[in-house]
Design a protein around this motif. Structure first.
Motif, mmCIF file in Angstrom:
data_model
loop_
_atom_site.group_PDB
_atom_site.id
_atom_site.type_symbol
_atom_site.label_atom_id
_atom_site.label_comp_id
_atom_site.label_asym_id
_atom_site.label_seq_id
_atom_site.Cartn_x
_atom_site.Cartn_y
_atom_site.Cartn_z
ATOM 1 N N PRO A 165 0.826 -1.218 0.000
ATOM 2 C CA PRO A 165 0.000 0.000 0.000
ATOM 3 C C PRO A 165 0.855 1.260 0.000
ATOM 4 C CG PRO A 165 -0.813 -1.578 1.617
ATOM 5 C CD PRO A 165 0.514 -2.099 1.138
ATOM 6 N N ASP A 166 0.321 2.309 -0.614
ATOM 7 C CA ASP A 166 1.035 3.583 -0.716
ATOM 8 C C ASP A 166 0.623 4.498 0.429
ATOM 9 O OD1 ASP A 166 2.557 5.682 -1.580
ATOM 10 O OD2 ASP A 166 1.254 6.207 -3.269
ATOM 11 N N SER A 167 0.920 4.065 1.658
ATOM 12 C CA SER A 167 0.605 4.876 2.830
ATOM 13 C C SER A 167 1.430 4.410 4.011
ATOM 14 C CB SER A 167 -0.891 4.764 3.183
ATOM 15 O OG SER A 167 -1.196 3.468 3.662
ATOM 16 N N GLY A 168 1.618 5.307 4.967
ATOM 17 C CA GLY A 168 2.352 4.931 6.169
ATOM 18 C C GLY A 168 1.618 3.869 6.966
ATOM 19 N N ALA A 169 0.289 3.980 7.022
ATOM 20 C CA ALA A 169 -0.492 2.974 7.739
ATOM 21 C C ALA A 169 -0.339 1.595 7.108
ATOM 22 C CB ALA A 169 -1.963 3.376 7.770
ATOM 23 N N GLY A 170 -0.026 1.576 5.803
ATOM 24 C CA GLY A 170 0.111 0.313 5.093
ATOM 25 C C GLY A 170 1.393 -0.440 5.380
ATOM 26 N N HIS A 174 6.897 6.782 4.090
ATOM 27 C CA HIS A 174 6.817 5.318 3.975
ATOM 28 C C HIS A 174 7.507 4.796 2.715
ATOM 29 C CE1 HIS A 174 3.408 6.978 1.752
ATOM 30 N NE2 HIS A 174 3.483 5.910 0.983
ATOM 31 N N TRP A 175 7.816 5.691 1.780
ATOM 32 C CA TRP A 175 8.564 5.252 0.607
ATOM 33 C C TRP A 175 9.988 4.833 0.965
ATOM 34 C CZ3 TRP A 175 7.376 10.101 -2.908
ATOM 35 C CH2 TRP A 175 6.031 10.068 -3.292
ATOM 36 N N MET A 176 10.518 5.416 2.042
ATOM 37 C CA MET A 176 11.935 5.301 2.360
ATOM 38 C C MET A 176 12.156 4.429 3.598
ATOM 39 S SD MET A 176 12.237 7.558 -0.051
ATOM 40 C CE MET A 176 14.003 7.837 -0.177
ATOM 41 N N ALA A 177 13.423 4.102 3.867
ATOM 42 C CA ALA A 177 13.783 3.453 5.129
ATOM 43 C C ALA A 177 13.503 4.407 6.289
ATOM 44 C CB ALA A 177 15.259 3.072 5.122
ATOM 45 N N GLY A 178 13.244 3.863 7.461
ATOM 46 C CA GLY A 178 13.061 4.702 8.634
ATOM 47 C C GLY A 178 14.271 5.562 8.923
#
Length: 352
Positions: A183-188, A292-296
């Motif tokens: 999913p394209d979201s942080g919650a995902g 969320h696209w990237m590493a923490g």
């Protein structure tokens, strides 16, 4: 938060080249961490390239865990279709990810593969361009078709769709659905392949983000294409636009099997230099809904106040030119729209 694309905001993005390069010294591509100059291909492949890969995995894109479940591809349907001007064979595919370790989460990757009918009749495998996009067979596909309609026919005098142009030139194409990968979201992040691998638990700071997950999915699609007799799997390209341009670039950089890439409007996090101060900035990735696209670990490079102080793009051990270097020696085409008519200024075409 990062700069705004609205010139009237209190923190507008810079579009003046005089102020665009506050950090002009980029990390070296061909000098190792130990200061040794790369002078042979073996040194590149065995020493310097792995260093760059490790830096991107640790600080920017995240690492793919060792225990990612296997994908089993199934051909759900095969049919002859008529596009605007071409007859073709379309395969509908489902890539079921093994969820035996976490049955409550399911990941089924949707992909279609379309090849010219004439090539199949002649038993000639064809090159294929893989694209991120909507396949029409996702779980929500019927609702989408109901709301937005089906495939429209070609308008009189209009250029043929890109899919028809590929088929006219003897290519096939594969469309893989990124939303069915991750999913394209942080919650995902607790769903999709990242969530399944972590059994629904939060990721660690070095774990992969969505860009790396979407690239992983493209590689699993390529696994299937290597078994497809209609496809010349030594000539499979990867294509994407915007966030999926970023993902296509990551796929190309990390999977040597892709033969070429078309990277459209990838911007920050893609082909544009992190160290540039022009349009979109690192802070737009770290301080918005795109983290969320990237590493923490990437979030620390947008920190103005933290336990370790301040860090910015100049503290990154790598930059986008090194991601492009990982694509060498394969053809990689970087493109943007027309600045006056689109968002290529925001995406910093000049700094790509």
């Amino acid at each position: 938060p990062g700069p705004s694309g609205n010139a009237a905001s209190s923190n507008p993005a810079n579009y003046d080249e005089e102020f665009a390069n506050p950090y002009p010294d980029l990390p070296e591509v061909l000098i190792s961490h130990e200061g040794a100059k790369v002078e042979t291909a073996d040194m590149w492949w065995n020493q310097r390239r792995p260093e760059i890969v490790d830096d991107f995995e640790r600080e920017v894109l995240g690492r793919i865990p060792d225990h990612v479940p296997d994908v089993t591809w199934e051909v759900v349907d095969v049919e002859e279709i008529k596009l605007v001007e071409q007859s073709a064979i379309q395969k509908q595919l489902n890539g079921a990810v093994d969820n035996s370790a976490c049955p409550e989460l399911r990941v089924n990757i949707s992909m279609i593969v379309v090849t010219p009918k004439e090539a199949r009749d002649a038993s000639e495998p064809v090159p294929v361009l893989m694209m991120y996009g909507f396949t029409g067979f996702e779980p929500w596909a019927e609702e989408y078709k109901h709301r937005f309609g089906g495939r429209r026919s070609r308008r009189s005098g209009a250029e043929p769709p890109k899919t028809d142009q590929l088929l006219e030139r003897g290519w096939g194409y594969a469309t893989i659905s990124p939303a069915t990968i991750q999913p394209d979201s942080g919650a995902g992040l607790t769903r999709g392949i990242i969530g399944l691998t972590n059994k629904g638990q939060p990721r660690t700071p070095e774990d992969w983000g969505a860009l790396r997950a979407w690239a992983w999915g493209a590689s699993r699609g390529l696994d299937f294409l290597e078994t497809d007799s209609d496809v010349d799997s030594t000539r499979v390209g990867i294509d994407g636009v915007s966030r999926f341009g970023k993902a296509a670039l990551v796929a190309m950089a990390f999977d040597q099997r892709f033969a070429a890439a078309l990277i459209g409007s990838s911007g920050e996090g893609g082909a544009s230099l992190y160290r540039r101060n022009f349009g979109e900035a690192v802070e737009n990735l770290t301080g918005s809904g795109e983290y969320h696209w990237m590493a923490g670990n990437f979030l620390q490079y947008g920190a103005s106040d933290s336990l370790f102080g301040e860090m910015n793009a100049n503290d990154l051990p790598v930059d986008a030119h090194q991601l492009l270097a990982l694509c060498a020696p394969r053809p990689t085409f970087i493109s943007y729209g027309i600045p006056a008519n689109g968002d290529s200024l925001w995406l910093d075409h000049q700094g790509s």
